[in-house]
Design a protein around this motif. Structure first.
Motif, short mmCIF file in Angstrom:
data_model
loop_
_atom_site.label_atom_id
_atom_site.label_comp_id
_atom_site.label_asym_id
_atom_site.label_seq_id
_atom_site.Cartn_x
_atom_site.Cartn_y
_atom_site.Cartn_z
N HIS A 1 7.40 9.38 3.48
CA HIS A 1 8.61 8.56 3.43
C HIS A 1 9.27 8.62 2.06
O HIS A 1 8.62 8.90 1.05
CB HIS A 1 8.29 7.10 3.76
CG HIS A 1 7.72 6.90 5.12
ND1 HIS A 1 6.36 6.75 5.35
CD2 HIS A 1 8.30 6.83 6.34
CE1 HIS A 1 6.14 6.60 6.64
NE2 HIS A 1 7.31 6.64 7.26
N ARG B 1 -0.43 -3.52 -0.50
CA ARG B 1 0.54 -3.15 -1.52
C ARG B 1 0.37 -3.93 -2.82
O ARG B 1 1.15 -3.75 -3.75
CB ARG B 1 1.96 -3.30 -0.96
CG ARG B 1 2.42 -4.68 -0.67
CD ARG B 1 3.78 -4.67 0.02
NE ARG B 1 3.64 -4.83 1.45
CZ ARG B 1 4.48 -4.33 2.35
NH1 ARG B 1 5.51 -3.64 1.96
NH2 ARG B 1 4.29 -4.51 3.63
N GLN C 1 2.83 12.53 1.29
CA GLN C 1 3.82 11.44 1.34
C GLN C 1 4.83 11.74 2.44
O GLN C 1 5.45 12.81 2.46
CB GLN C 1 4.54 11.30 -0.01
CG GLN C 1 5.54 10.15 -0.05
CD GLN C 1 6.21 9.99 -1.40
OE1 GLN C 1 5.75 10.54 -2.39
NE2 GLN C 1 7.31 9.24 -1.44
N PHE D 1 2.28 0.96 -5.39
CA PHE D 1 3.02 2.21 -5.53
C PHE D 1 2.96 2.71 -6.97
O PHE D 1 2.82 3.91 -7.23
CB PHE D 1 4.47 2.00 -5.09
CG PHE D 1 4.63 1.73 -3.63
CD1 PHE D 1 4.83 2.76 -2.74
CD2 PHE D 1 4.54 0.43 -3.14
CE1 PHE D 1 4.97 2.51 -1.38
CE2 PHE D 1 4.66 0.17 -1.79
CZ PHE D 1 4.87 1.21 -0.90
N VAL E 1 9.75 5.20 -6.46
CA VAL E 1 10.48 4.28 -5.59
C VAL E 1 11.93 4.21 -6.05
O VAL E 1 12.20 4.03 -7.24
CB VAL E 1 9.85 2.87 -5.60
CG1 VAL E 1 10.67 1.91 -4.72
CG2 VAL E 1 8.40 2.92 -5.13
N TYR F 1 10.55 6.13 -0.40
CA TYR F 1 10.36 4.70 -0.61
C TYR F 1 11.49 4.13 -1.45
O TYR F 1 11.98 4.76 -2.39
CB TYR F 1 9.02 4.44 -1.31
CG TYR F 1 7.82 4.80 -0.47
CD1 TYR F 1 7.55 4.10 0.71
CD2 TYR F 1 6.96 5.84 -0.84
CE1 TYR F 1 6.45 4.42 1.49
CE2 TYR F 1 5.86 6.16 -0.07
CZ TYR F 1 5.61 5.46 1.10
OH TYR F 1 4.54 5.77 1.88
N GLN G 1 11.93 4.24 3.76
CA GLN G 1 10.98 3.15 4.01
C GLN G 1 11.08 2.12 2.89
O GLN G 1 10.87 2.44 1.72
CB GLN G 1 9.55 3.69 4.08
CG GLN G 1 8.46 2.62 4.11
CD GLN G 1 8.48 1.82 5.41
OE1 GLN G 1 8.41 2.39 6.48
NE2 GLN G 1 8.56 0.50 5.29
N VAL H 1 2.93 -1.03 5.13
CA VAL H 1 2.97 0.10 4.22
C VAL H 1 1.65 0.84 4.29
O VAL H 1 0.58 0.25 4.10
CB VAL H 1 3.25 -0.36 2.77
CG1 VAL H 1 3.07 0.81 1.81
CG2 VAL H 1 4.65 -0.92 2.66
N ILE I 1 9.75 -0.76 0.68
CA ILE I 1 8.41 -1.21 0.30
C ILE I 1 8.27 -2.72 0.49
O ILE I 1 7.19 -3.27 0.29
CB ILE I 1 8.08 -0.82 -1.15
CG1 ILE I 1 8.98 -1.58 -2.13
CG2 ILE I 1 8.19 0.68 -1.35
CD1 ILE I 1 8.54 -1.45 -3.58
#
Length: 612
Positions: free
Chosen positions: A415, A511, A413, A436, A443, A417, A467, A474, A469
C-alpha cells in the motif's frame, strides 16, 4: 428579436467587421481559384467612415461582395419572413446545433445593426459582375432592393444611427474613441487592417487636418509559428489578457486541423491570483471565432481545477452568436476542452522533468487547486496524480512524487500509506505513526483540506492502493499474538461496554509502540476533519463512532487490565477508561466532545495523587 440575442449593443460592430473580414478572405480564395477573375487583392481592408452631421456610420470592405440573389437570400430573409417566423423556427430547432444553423441561415449578425440604427442601407457588388445592388430597410419587416450601375466592388453598410442616450445605454457611435475601443476589444486580431480617418492633433495650417489610422493590431500571436514570436511578445500578450504584472511561468501553444480547427495560446501564471479560491472569481479562457472576440471568461473551455490558466482559443467553425449555455453543450467545445486539459497536464509533467525550480513554483502556487481535479475529473485522474507532489515522513524539506514513493517502497509493501491532519506537526506527533516509523515505512503527510476528499475518491496509483494509517486494520506483516488476544478478551469486552456511547469497538493495536492508545476509523468511515468540514457547512451528519486501539505492552494499559481483574466492580475504573480514550483523541489533534468533563476528571486525579 435582435435584443433577445445580443446583450451588448457594441456587438453590432463586431458582427459587421466579421462579415467584412470573411468577404475579404473569400475574395482572396476566389482569386486563387479563378485565375481569370480580374480583382486586386494587394490592399484588402475595412474602412469605418463617420459623418457626424448626418449621424451615419459606414462599414466598408473591398471584398468578394454579393449578388442580388445573395442579398435576398442572406440579408432579406428576416425581413421577408418576418420576426415571428424566425422566432417560430428557432423554437422548433430542438438542439443547439439546429438553433445555430437557423442563426446562420437568417443572417442575424447583420441585423444586430438595428440595435443602434433606425435605417440601414447596404450597397454591394460581387467581384467580376458589372452591376451592384442596393438594399435598404428600417427593420420593421420590409425592405427595398434595386440595381446600381456604378457600385464599387465589395460591400458598404451605412447605419443611420439612433441618438445617443445614456438612459437607454445607447453610446455615441460617431465618436472616434468609442469606435476605437470597440474594435480594440472585439476585432483587434482580425488579419485585415481596419482603418478610420481621424482628426490629426497639433496639425499646422498647411498640414492635413486628418489622418488615416489602423485601429487593430492584426497581431494574433496564436496564429504565428512559435519560432517567429519572441518571449517578450508572449509576455506582453499575457500581461494584456491576464491583467498581470509578472511574466508567465510557462507558455503553451497548440493547434488542430481536420474535422474541426482551432488554435490556442495558453499561459500558466507564475503566481496565484488573490481570488483563486473565491467562489465568484472570474475563470476561463478568452474565446475567439476566426479572430473575432466572443467572450472573456469561457468557463466551458477549461475545468475548474485549472481555473488559473489564462489564454486564448480561436475556433474556426463556431457561430459568432454562441451563448454560455450553448457552449456547455457544444461538441466541438467539449473536444477542445479535453485536448486543452491533456496538453496543460502534459506540459506540467514536462516542466517537472526539465525545470525543477519552475515546477516547484507551480506546485506551491497551484497545487491545492490542481488536487481538486482528483475529485472532479476521473478521466484525467492518472495524469493529475503524475504531476502531484506531497510531503512525506522521508524528508521534511523535500516533497515527493507518487512515482518516487512507489520506487522506494519496501519489499512486500502493498500500500501507499498516508495520514491526513490539520498540519505536519500534528501528524508527526500522532501515535498512528509509531509502528510505521519503527519499521522505516514512508508515510505521505496530507494537510490540505482537499486531501480529505480525494483520498476517498482515488483508489490507487500504479496498482498500489492508498491506505490511511488512521483507518481500518493495518497489516505490517506481524504475526498475531493469539495468546495476548485471549488474555485481553474479557478486558476488551469490559472497555467496549464502558465506552459504548463513545466508541464502536475496543481492540488491540499493531500500530502502537510507545503510546497507550489511539483512535482509528473503520475503512469506510468519514475522516474526522472531513466530518468537521461538512458540519461547518451546515450538513447534518449522524455521529460517527470510532475504534479505540490499545497498546497491550504499555504500562498504563496493562495496569488498568490488572486493576479490572482485581476489582471488576470498581466504578472508578470506567473513568480511567474514559480518560484513556480522551487522551488518544487529543494525541491525534482531535477535539473532545466534553472538554469540561475531561478537565474535571484530570483535576480530581491530580488532586488525589498529592499528599494530604
Amino acid at each position: 428579436m435582435i435584443h433577445s440575442i445580443y446583450s451588448n449593443k457594441d456587438a453590432f460592430l463586431r458582427e459587421l467587421v466579421s462579415n467584412a473580414s470573411d468577404a475579404l478572405d473569400k475574395l482572396r480564395l476566389e482569386a486563387y481559384r479563378d485565375k481569370d477573375l480580374s480583382v486586386d487583392t494587394d490592399d484588402l481592408h475595412i474602412d469605418l467612415v463617420v459623418d457626424k452631421q448626418a449621424r451615419t456610420l459606414t462599414v466598408r470592405d473591398n471584398g468578394i461582395g454579393m449578388t442580388r440573389d445573395d442579398v435576398v437570400r442572406l440579408i432579406g430573409t428576416i425581413a421577408k419572413s418576418g420576426t415571428a417566423e424566425f422566432l417560430r423556427q428557432a423554437r422548433e430547432a430542438q438542439d443547439a446545433a439546429g438553433a445555430q444553423d437557423l442563426i446562420g441561415q437568417f443572417g442575424v449578425g447583420f441585423y444586430a445593426s438595428f440595435m443602434v440604427a433606425d435605417k440601414v442601407t447596404l450597397l454591394t457588388r460581387y467581384a467580376g459582375e458589372a452591376e451592384g445592388t442596393r438594399w435598404e430597410s428600417s427593420g420593421e419587416g420590409t425592405y427595398t432592393i434595386e440595381p446600381v450601375a456604378d457600385a464599387p466592388q465589395g460591400t458598404s453598410v451605412v447605419l443611420h444611427l439612433k441618438a445617443a442616450d445614456a438612459e437607454e445605454q445607447m453610446p455615441d457611435y460617431t465618436e472616434a474613441w468609442k469606435l476605437r475601443e470597440v474594435v480594440k476589444r472585439y476585432s483587434d486580431f482580425i488579419t485585415h487592417p481596419i482603418r478610420m480617418e481621424v482628426d490629426k492633433p497639433g496639425a499646422g495650417e498647411d498640414e492635413p487636418k486628418t489622418e488615416v489610422q489602423t485601429l487593430n493590431s492584426m497581431k494574433a500571436l496564436w496564429a504565428r509559428p512559435a519560432s517567429e514570436v519572441g518571449e517578450e511578445e508572449y509576455a506582453e500578450f499575457y500581461r494584456h489578457i491576464a491583467n498581470d504584472w509578472a511574466e508567465p511561468l510557462k507558455t503553451v501553444q497548440m493547434s488542430a486541423e481536420g474535422t474541426f480547427e482551432y488554435q490556442a495560446l495558453l499561459f500558466i501564471p507564475s503566481h496565484a491570483p488573490l481570488d483563486l479560491f473565491m467562489r465568484d472569481a472570474n475563470r476561463g479562457i478568452q474565446l475567439y471565432v476566426k479572430r473575432v472576440f466572443i467572450m472573456d471568461d469561457c468557463e466551458s473551455l477549461i475545468p475548474e481545477y485549472l481555473r488559473f490558466v489564462k489564454g486564448v482559443v480561436d475556433a474556426a467553425d463556431l457561430s459568432l452568436n454562441v451563448s454560455r449555455e450553448t457552449l456547455q453543450q457544444d461538441r466541438q467545445i467539449q473536444l477542445i476542452r479535453r485536448r486543452l486539459v491533456k496538453k496543460v497536464l502534459a506540459t506540467v509533467k514536462e516542466l517537472r522533468g526539465q525545470d525543477a525550480e519552475k515546477y516547484k513554483t507551480f506546485w506551491s502556487e497551484f497545487g491545492k487547486a490542481v488536487k481538486e481535479g482528483l475529485v472532479q475529473d476521473a478521466d484525467n485522474r492518472d495524469a493529475i496524480l503524475e504531476i502531484c507532489s506531497f510531503d512525506s515522513t522521508l524528508d521534511p524539506e523535500q516533497q515527493t512524487s507518487l512515482r518516487g514513493y512507489v520506487e522506494r517502497m519496501k519489499d512486500g509493501q502493498q500500500h501507499i500509506y498516508y495520514m491526513t491532519g490539520d498540519n505536519r506537526a500534528v501528524i508527526e506527533n500522532s501515535p498512528h505513526l509509531e509502528a510505521f516509523r519503527a519499521k522505516g515505512y514512508e508515510v505521505l503527510v496530507l494537510t490540505d483540506p482537499i486531501d480529505e476528499m480525494w483520498v476517498d475518491a482515488v483508489p490507487e496509483f500504479d496498482g498500489k492502493k492508498f491506505q490511511s494509517i488512521a483507518k481500518g486494520q493495518v497489516d505490517l506483516d506481524e504475526a498475531k499474538d493469539e495468546q495476548k488476544q485471549e488474555q485481553f478478551k474479557d478486558f476488551l469486552g469490559w472497555m467496549s461496554e464502558a465506552l459504548k456511547d463513545t466508541v464502536k469497538e475496543v481492540r488491540l493495536s499493531s500500530r502502537l509502540t510507545t503510546s497507550p492508545a489511539c483512535v482509528v476509523g473503520d475503512a469506510d468511515d468519514l475522516a474526522p476533519n472531513l466530518e468537521k468540514m461538512y458540519r461547518a457547512m451546515g450538513h447534518e451528519l449522524p455521529k460517527v463512532k470510532r475504534i479505540l486501539e490499545l497498546n497491550p505492552d504499555h504500562e498504563l494499559v496493562s495496569s488498568l487490565r490488572a486493576a479490572h481483574e482485581a476489582r471488576p466492580e470498581d466504578e472508578g475504573l470506567a473513568e480511567t477508561a474514559s480518560l484513556l480514550h480522551d487522551l488518544a483523541v487529543l494525541a491525534e489533534g482531535g477535539e473532545l466532545p466534553d472538554s469540561a468533563r475531561f478537565i474535571r476528571l484530570v483535576s480530581g486525579r491530580l488532586r488525589g495523587s498529592l499528599p494530604s
